[in-house]
Design a protein around this motif. Structure first.
Motif, PDB file in Angstrom:
ATOM      1  N   THR A 142       0.912  -1.079  -0.061  1.00  0.00           N
ATOM      2  CA  THR A 142      -0.002   0.007  -0.061  1.00  0.00           C
ATOM      3  C   THR A 142       0.801   1.207   0.088  1.00  0.00           C
ATOM      4  N   ASP A 147      -3.208   2.748  -0.984  1.00  0.00           N
ATOM      5  CA  ASP A 147      -4.095   2.064  -0.069  1.00  0.00           C
ATOM      6  C   ASP A 147      -5.447   1.353  -0.815  1.00  0.00           C
ATOM      7  N   ASP A 149      -7.721  -0.297   0.428  1.00  0.00           N
ATOM      8  CA  ASP A 149      -8.835  -0.299   1.103  1.00  0.00           C
ATOM      9  C   ASP A 149      -9.692   1.178   0.829  1.00  0.00           C
ATOM     10  N   THR A 150      -8.939   2.073   0.241  1.00  0.00           N
ATOM     11  CA  THR A 150      -9.760   3.123  -0.012  1.00  0.00           C
ATOM     12  C   THR A 150     -10.811   2.953  -1.435  1.00  0.00           C
ATOM     13  N   LEU A 151     -10.477   1.993  -1.944  1.00  0.00           N
ATOM     14  CA  LEU A 151     -11.018   1.796  -3.342  1.00  0.00           C
ATOM     15  C   LEU A 151     -12.363   0.651  -3.190  1.00  0.00           C
ATOM     16  N   ARG A 156     -10.383  -2.649  -7.495  1.00  0.00           N
ATOM     17  CA  ARG A 156      -9.218  -3.384  -6.777  1.00  0.00           C
ATOM     18  C   ARG A 156      -8.584  -4.356  -7.743  1.00  0.00           C
TER      19      ARG A 156
END
Length: 277
Positions: A142, A147, A149-151, A156
């Protein structure tokens, strides 16, 4: 006595017999028969019924009489005999047929592989499927890329990021080579997974919305990279050159473990600065 070579016809016959004989008819929900069973396992007529072939065909297969069953028949026999994945692959190899993909493409990381990705720190690592969907990643990855997780889950995907994400589009120094090789991988995956509608839809989206992808896709290059070299232009620490290695787990062949290593001393120093921020 150890054989020097495999007689595929005779081994196919013996393998089918042993797998038939080890099955308990009660486990398959077959009706009980009045006639006592003289041998363990299923009768040939029961296997024939489950596989949708004639009893005579099963007899000839088990006698090693030179038959080469089609891929559809091999698949039907594998299901009738309740073969495990590795046994199914063995049966296809003996029949000299190419198996269809038995399982749905991986959409979540196998737990043990997700733990392995985390344990690979401080090396940047991630787990993908054949579509380039990113299933798991560690902290170092990341920091190097972004990161995940922000998508949203639909974004992804490393090919989508390379083509569509405004930051990642400019991330690779040799961007055209990276995109070209990624497209060559997707074409190979597309041919190997013809029933994967999600992959087909992803490719259609790329062709429609990205002229570069459409141009390179039309060239029909095929290439699957198990290792290679990339040079990245990171906004915080500058240029980072990495070697990458792609490993495929035997137990989860649709999942691919991608590991990055610094290619030189300057890149190692840049990665260290990046991951200790």
């Amino acid at each position: 006595m150890t054989p020097h070579t495999v007689d595929a016809t005779q081994e196919l016959a013996a393998f089918l017999r042993t797998r038939r004989e080890r099955l308990d008819p009660r486990d398959l929900g077959l009706p009980s028969r009045r006639q006592a069973r003289r041998t363990p396992g299923l009768r040939r007529e029961e296997v024939a019924e489950l596989a949708g072939v004639s009893v005579d065909y099963i007899v000839r297969l088990e006698q090693g009489r030179g038959l080469r069953p089609s891929a559809d028949v091999v698949e039907a026999l594998a299901q009738a005999l309740r073969l495990a994945p590795v046994e199914r692959a063995y049966l296809f190899n003996l029949a000299q047929q190419h198996p269809r993909n038995a399982d749905k493409p991986a959409t979540t990381a196998a737990p043990s592989l997700a733990r392995l990705v985390a344990d690979l720190s401080p090396l940047p690592a991630m787990l993908m499927n054949h579509r380039y969907d990113i299933l798991a990643w560690n902290r170092e990855m990341t920091r190097l890329l972004l990161d995940f997780d922000t998508l949203p889950p639909s974004q992804r995907n490393s090919m989508w990021l390379c083509l569509m994400h405004p930051e990642i589009r400019e991330f690779y120094v040799d961007r055209e080579r990276v995109v070209r090789e990624g497209i060559a991988h997707l074409r190979a995956a597309w041919a190997a997974h013809p029933e994967d509608r999600a992959l087909t839809g992803l490719i259609a989206e790329f062709i429609t919305h990205d002229e570069e992808f459409a141009r390179l896709w039309a060239e029909r290059d095929i290439k699957v990279n198990g290792r290679g070299h990339k040079v990245m232009r990171h906004p915080d620490v500058g240029v980072i050159a990495v070697h990458f290695e792609v490993l495929t787990p035997l137990q989860d062949p649709d999942q691919r473990l991608v590991i990055f290593r610094a290619a030189d001393h300057e890149s190692r120093s840049a990665l260290d600065r990046l991951c200790t921020r």
